[in-house]
Design a protein around this motif. Structure first.
Motif, short mmCIF file in Angstrom:
data_model
loop_
_atom_site.label_atom_id
_atom_site.label_comp_id
_atom_site.label_asym_id
_atom_site.label_seq_id
_atom_site.Cartn_x
_atom_site.Cartn_y
_atom_site.Cartn_z
N TYR A 294 1.34 6.09 -6.11
CA TYR A 294 1.58 4.69 -6.45
C TYR A 294 0.36 3.83 -6.08
CZ TYR A 294 3.73 0.03 -5.91
OH TYR A 294 4.03 -1.30 -5.98
N LYS A 295 -0.20 4.08 -4.92
CA LYS A 295 -1.37 3.34 -4.44
C LYS A 295 -2.57 3.53 -5.38
CE LYS A 295 -4.31 2.98 -0.38
NZ LYS A 295 -4.65 3.51 0.92
N GLY A 296 -2.70 4.73 -5.93
CA GLY A 296 -3.79 5.01 -6.85
C GLY A 296 -3.62 4.36 -8.21
N ALA B 51 4.91 -3.97 14.11
CA ALA B 51 5.38 -3.30 12.90
C ALA B 51 4.87 -1.86 12.79
CB ALA B 51 4.95 -4.09 11.66
N ALA B 52 4.04 -1.43 13.72
CA ALA B 52 3.44 -0.10 13.66
C ALA B 52 4.49 0.99 13.83
CB ALA B 52 2.35 0.03 14.72
N SER B 53 4.42 2.00 13.00
CA SER B 53 5.36 3.13 13.05
C SER B 53 5.28 3.85 14.39
CB SER B 53 5.05 4.13 11.94
OG SER B 53 5.33 3.57 10.70
N ILE C 200 -2.69 -5.17 5.09
CA ILE C 200 -2.44 -4.20 4.03
C ILE C 200 -2.73 -2.79 4.52
CG2 ILE C 200 -3.30 -3.37 1.79
CD1 ILE C 200 -3.55 -6.36 0.99
N TYR C 201 -3.84 -2.62 5.25
CA TYR C 201 -4.20 -1.30 5.77
C TYR C 201 -3.08 -0.74 6.65
CZ TYR C 201 -6.40 2.23 8.69
OH TYR C 201 -6.68 3.39 9.38
N PHE C 202 -2.62 -1.53 7.62
CA PHE C 202 -1.59 -1.04 8.55
C PHE C 202 -0.24 -0.86 7.86
CE2 PHE C 202 -4.53 -2.99 11.72
CZ PHE C 202 -4.88 -1.80 12.34
N GLU C 203 0.09 -1.75 6.94
CA GLU C 203 1.36 -1.60 6.22
C GLU C 203 1.34 -0.34 5.37
OE1 GLU C 203 4.18 -3.91 3.00
OE2 GLU C 203 2.69 -5.06 4.11
N GLU C 204 0.22 -0.08 4.71
CA GLU C 204 0.14 1.10 3.86
C GLU C 204 0.12 2.38 4.69
OE1 GLU C 204 -2.88 0.42 0.85
OE2 GLU C 204 -1.33 -0.58 -0.34
N LYS C 205 -0.41 2.33 5.89
CA LYS C 205 -0.33 3.49 6.79
C LYS C 205 1.13 3.84 7.04
CE LYS C 205 -2.76 4.54 10.67
NZ LYS C 205 -3.54 4.32 11.89
N LYS D 101 3.22 -4.14 -10.96
CA LYS D 101 1.96 -4.82 -11.24
C LYS D 101 1.06 -4.91 -10.01
CE LYS D 101 3.47 -5.77 -15.34
NZ LYS D 101 3.21 -4.73 -16.30
N ILE D 102 1.67 -5.15 -8.84
CA ILE D 102 0.93 -5.22 -7.58
C ILE D 102 1.76 -4.59 -6.47
CG2 ILE D 102 -0.59 -7.18 -8.06
CD1 ILE D 102 1.43 -9.04 -6.82
N ARG D 103 1.06 -3.97 -5.50
CA ARG D 103 1.77 -3.29 -4.42
C ARG D 103 2.30 -4.25 -3.36
NH1 ARG D 103 -3.05 -0.29 -4.49
NH2 ARG D 103 -3.56 -0.94 -2.35
N HIS D 104 1.69 -5.40 -3.23
CA HIS D 104 2.06 -6.33 -2.16
C HIS D 104 2.34 -7.74 -2.70
CE1 HIS D 104 0.99 -3.27 0.74
NE2 HIS D 104 -0.13 -3.08 0.07
#
Length: 192
Positions: A180-182, A21-23, A162-167, A122-125
């Protein structure tokens, strides 16, 4: 030994999930494969599905060893958590095209928008949150060591996933996703 192999199977599944899934890998493959890249998502989905089915079959073949005493309360809580998790997964999935998810349809980067409404406000994931509830519900219902391995591997993978998806999301949506993340927590909603 069965449980170690089950845990290793989950490690392989989650590792391949993150790598595929990595870009960066997608950009490299898109450049090398050219027009054939349109089949990447379908191949990725098929690999994930086959690995997941392999894990399910592997878990079914492990003799059942109870870790917790089962009763009406654990069954009820298990069904309730798994049901609630399923609702969260299905509600959060409504923003995605099934055909695109499976790899049968493509879209350009301009077609994709950052979703910040509904559960995503409410939640990012919510997909991850729903999976946690489903796995916890299954653990309470089954009460087996295998179910414990499933939950433990998911919980250990989540920070990395979550780390890799958010990257990838930061690359895709830039400052909008950073903002949004903040503002929105990752998995556990703020209750105040």
């Amino acid at each position: 030994m069965n449980y170690v192999l089950l845990a290793l199977s989950w490690i392989v599944f989650y590792t391949l999930h993150s790598i595929l899934a990595a870009s960066k890998l997608k950009r490299i493959l898109e450049g090398k494969w050219g027009n054939a890249y349109k089949w990447y998502r379908l191949a990725y989905t098929l690999i994930s599905l086959l690995l997941f089915l392999g894990i399910v079959i592997q878990a079914l073949l492990i003799p059942k060893s109870l870790l917790i005493n089962k009763g009406d309360l654990t069954n009820y809580l298990g069904y309730m958590l798994a049901g609630f998790g399923t609702i969260i997964v299905s509600k959060s999935s409504k923003h995605y095209s099934v055909m695109r998810f499976l790899g049968f349809a493509t879209s350009s980067k301009e077609d994709e928008t950052l979703v910040t409404t509904g559960l995503y406000s409410k939640i990012r994931h919510p997909l991850y949150a729903g999976l946690v509830l489903i796995f916890l519900g299954y653990f309470l219902f089954a009460g087996t060591i295998s179910a414990t391995v499933h939950v433990a591997c998911l919980l250990l993978y989540l920070p990395f996933g979550i780390y890799f998806e958010e990257k990838n999301l930061i690359i895709q949506f830039g400052e909008a996703y950073q903002k949004y993340k903040g503002e929105v927590p990752a998995i556990i909603p703020k209750l105040w």
